[in-house]
Write a protein that holds these residues in place. Structure first.
Motif, PDB file in Angstrom:
ATOM      1  N   GLY A 164       0.855  -1.302   0.049  1.00 43.94           N
ATOM      2  CA  GLY A 164      -0.061   0.091   0.040  1.00 43.94           C
ATOM      3  C   GLY A 164       0.630   1.213  -0.094  1.00 43.94           C
ATOM      4  O   GLY A 164       2.027   1.157   0.396  1.00 43.94           O
ATOM      5  N   CYS A 165       0.354   2.436  -0.460  1.00 42.08           N
ATOM      6  CA  CYS A 165       0.886   3.526  -0.717  1.00 42.08           C
ATOM      7  C   CYS A 165       0.125   4.679  -0.301  1.00 42.08           C
ATOM      8  O   CYS A 165      -0.990   4.667   0.057  1.00 42.08           O
ATOM      9  CB  CYS A 165       1.633   3.944  -1.954  1.00 42.08           C
ATOM     10  N   GLY A 166       0.737   5.980  -0.118  1.00 45.61           N
ATOM     11  CA  GLY A 166       0.017   7.181   0.113  1.00 45.61           C
ATOM     12  C   GLY A 166      -0.972   7.489  -0.756  1.00 45.61           C
ATOM     13  O   GLY A 166      -1.162   7.010  -1.886  1.00 45.61           O
ATOM     14  N   ASP A 167      -1.928   8.478  -0.464  1.00 48.42           N
ATOM     15  CA  ASP A 167      -2.870   9.168  -1.210  1.00 48.42           C
ATOM     16  C   ASP A 167      -2.116   9.760  -2.398  1.00 48.42           C
ATOM     17  O   ASP A 167      -1.157  10.284  -2.363  1.00 48.42           O
ATOM     18  CB  ASP A 167      -3.663  10.162  -0.546  1.00 48.42           C
ATOM     19  N   ALA A 168      -2.955   9.691  -3.428  1.00 45.60           N
ATOM     20  CA  ALA A 168      -2.559  10.489  -4.818  1.00 45.60           C
ATOM     21  C   ALA A 168      -3.380  11.645  -5.094  1.00 45.60           C
ATOM     22  O   ALA A 168      -4.168  11.784  -4.701  1.00 45.60           O
ATOM     23  CB  ALA A 168      -2.343   9.510  -6.018  1.00 45.60           C
ATOM     24  N   ASN A 169      -2.529  12.497  -5.823  1.00 45.81           N
ATOM     25  CA  ASN A 169      -2.988  13.748  -6.189  1.00 45.81           C
ATOM     26  C   ASN A 169      -3.372  13.537  -7.636  1.00 45.81           C
ATOM     27  O   ASN A 169      -2.488  13.389  -8.484  1.00 45.81           O
ATOM     28  CB  ASN A 169      -1.757  14.886  -6.033  1.00 45.81           C
ATOM     29  N   MET A 170      -4.426  13.697  -8.041  1.00 40.84           N
ATOM     30  CA  MET A 170      -4.773  13.057  -9.455  1.00 40.84           C
ATOM     31  C   MET A 170      -6.318  13.625  -9.731  1.00 40.84           C
ATOM     32  O   MET A 170      -7.210  14.080  -9.060  1.00 40.84           O
ATOM     33  CB  MET A 170      -5.122  11.503  -9.467  1.00 40.84           C
ATOM     34  N   SER A 171      -6.419  13.460 -11.211  1.00 41.90           N
ATOM     35  CA  SER A 171      -7.598  13.977 -11.791  1.00 41.90           C
ATOM     36  C   SER A 171      -7.863  12.639 -12.684  1.00 41.90           C
ATOM     37  O   SER A 171      -7.202  11.851 -13.186  1.00 41.90           O
ATOM     38  CB  SER A 171      -7.618  15.009 -12.639  1.00 41.90           C
ATOM     39  N   ARG A 172      -9.321  11.963 -12.563  1.00 46.99           N
ATOM     40  CA  ARG A 172      -9.405  10.806 -13.194  1.00 46.99           C
ATOM     41  C   ARG A 172     -10.702  10.773 -14.173  1.00 46.99           C
ATOM     42  O   ARG A 172     -11.850  11.026 -13.801  1.00 46.99           O
ATOM     43  CB  ARG A 172      -9.657   9.660 -12.104  1.00 46.99           C
ATOM     44  N   PHE A 173     -10.499  10.479 -15.514  1.00 47.25           N
ATOM     45  CA  PHE A 173     -11.500  10.065 -16.273  1.00 47.25           C
ATOM     46  C   PHE A 173     -11.488   8.347 -16.546  1.00 47.25           C
ATOM     47  O   PHE A 173     -10.545   7.949 -16.538  1.00 47.25           O
ATOM     48  CB  PHE A 173     -11.153  10.727 -17.751  1.00 47.25           C
ATOM     49  N   ALA A 174     -12.680   7.875 -16.494  1.00 44.32           N
ATOM     50  CA  ALA A 174     -12.755   6.487 -16.571  1.00 44.32           C
ATOM     51  C   ALA A 174     -13.459   6.247 -17.620  1.00 44.32           C
ATOM     52  O   ALA A 174     -14.517   6.775 -18.326  1.00 44.32           O
ATOM     53  CB  ALA A 174     -13.461   5.778 -15.301  1.00 44.32           C
ATOM     54  N   ALA A 175     -13.339   4.737 -18.386  1.00 40.75           N
ATOM     55  CA  ALA A 175     -13.937   4.212 -19.708  1.00 40.75           C
ATOM     56  C   ALA A 175     -13.959   2.830 -19.299  1.00 40.75           C
ATOM     57  O   ALA A 175     -13.280   2.132 -19.043  1.00 40.75           O
ATOM     58  CB  ALA A 175     -13.290   4.595 -20.918  1.00 40.75           C
ATOM     59  N   ASN A 176     -15.429   2.440 -19.279  1.00 44.71           N
ATOM     60  CA  ASN A 176     -15.832   1.119 -19.132  1.00 44.71           C
ATOM     61  C   ASN A 176     -16.014   0.535 -20.645  1.00 44.71           C
ATOM     62  O   ASN A 176     -16.769   0.704 -21.400  1.00 44.71           O
ATOM     63  CB  ASN A 176     -17.289   1.040 -18.669  1.00 44.71           C
ATOM     64  N   LEU A 177     -14.857  -0.329 -20.836  1.00 44.08           N
ATOM     65  CA  LEU A 177     -14.646  -1.033 -22.012  1.00 44.08           C
ATOM     66  C   LEU A 177     -15.802  -1.936 -22.157  1.00 44.08           C
ATOM     67  O   LEU A 177     -15.932  -2.729 -23.448  1.00 44.08           O
ATOM     68  CB  LEU A 177     -13.460  -1.666 -22.115  1.00 44.08           C
ATOM     69  N   ASP A 178     -16.397  -2.511 -21.253  1.00 42.05           N
ATOM     70  CA  ASP A 178     -17.589  -3.449 -21.460  1.00 42.05           C
ATOM     71  C   ASP A 178     -18.747  -2.831 -22.069  1.00 42.05           C
ATOM     72  O   ASP A 178     -19.709  -3.603 -22.180  1.00 42.05           O
ATOM     73  CB  ASP A 178     -17.975  -4.335 -20.078  1.00 42.05           C
TER      74      ASP A 178
END
Length: 292
Positions: A164-178
């Motif tokens: 496990g690691c620390g929290d990340a500074n991020m922005s997330r776009f997701a694409a459901n390939l199903d």
């Protein structure tokens, strides 16, 4: 013949972060925003793919073995024995320098190619886009283009590093390939100060004001190949630029629930995985493996 192996990237030695943002417009409407926007991914996009378009890009696929950077392992279509896999994975204990990390990552890539490995569950792609001049370019959309889908072989094997690691500074776009027509959807994200980082498309870029996107394409069934394309406009001209990495056009990701799944612990032992990805939030939550 399809390429299953993940892109060769350096295995992080410490807690990783997924950085994305823009240099001038923290939380402005219609834009990705945050810190460190000027620092793009390491892998450079194919110059031929960018052609005469008014924008340029760099692209990097996160190493699926790097759990500190969001990686959740690989699925082997031609499974190795656990002893053979352990012999490769234990090399991580000897990694203390960037050179050793690069060599270890390359060895895992070679091992993965020999056993037809694809990124498990979700692949994380960092895409940096900027204009080629001071002239503004509008990124209207980043499209997900499915190329091929295959069922998982019954003998597939999914392996993942434990840790496990620390929290990340991020922005997330997701694409459901199903889904029938997968597309990018903003999920969540925040800066170090806790403010929102993304407002969605369109996004305006220039040479001095690039944008970084973190794209998470995921599947709960099957083996998927897909590509990305940037839809843009500038000065009344519109176009589409295909996203290519330095060695191939398509990305690959496979569901990890088709066969046995194991976590490789820091003690050098394998433990069965007892959870599965939550398609409602492929980054954060996990569901019991026995859940319907």
């Amino acid at each position: 013949m399809k390429s299953y192996g993940a892109a060769a990237v350096t295995l992080a030695l410490g807690a990783g972060v997924l950085m994305t943002g823009c240099s001038t417009n923290e939380c402005s409407a219609g834009s990705v925003c945050g810190n460190s926007n000027a620092v793009g991914p390491k892998a450079t996009g194919d110059a031929g793919a960018q052609g005469d378009a008014p924008l340029a890009f760099t692209v990097e696929e996160v190493d699926p073995w790097d759990n500190c950077d969001g990686g959740v392992g690989v699925v082997f279509m031609k499974p190795p024995t656990l002893d053979a896999a352990a012999a490769e994975l234990k090399g991580n204990k000897a990694v203390t320098t960037a050179e050793e990390a690069a060599a270890f990552s390359k060895r895992l890539e070679t091992f993965g190619n020999a056993h037809e490995a694809a990124t498990a569950d979700r692949t994380i792609i960092r895409l940096n886009v900027q204009g080629k001049s001071g002239r503004a370019v509008t990124v209207k959309n980043i499209a997900v283009k499915p190329q091929e889908v295959q069922p998982l072989p019954k003998q597939s094997l999914r392996l993942q590093y434990a840790g496990g690691c620390g929290d990340a500074n991020m922005s997330r776009f997701a694409a459901n390939l199903d889904t029938k027509s997968p597309k990018l959807e903003f999920k969540d994200g925040q800066s170090d100060t806790g403010s929102m980082r993304v407002r969605g498309f369109p996004v305006t870029v220039s040479e001095s004001d690039p944008e970084n996107f973190v794209i998470v394409a995921f599947t709960s069934s099957g083996l998927h190949w897909f590509s990305l394309s940037i839809e843009w406009s500038s000065d009344g001209v519109s176009g589409t630029t295909e996203v290519k990495s330095s060695d191939r056009k398509e990305f690959a990701v496979a569901s990890g629930i088709g066969g046995p799944q194991y976590l490789y612990g820091q003690d050098g032992k394998f433990q069965p995985i007892t959870f599965r990805m939550n398609p409602e939030d492929p980054f954060a939550d996990v569901l019991p493996l026995a859940s319907p």
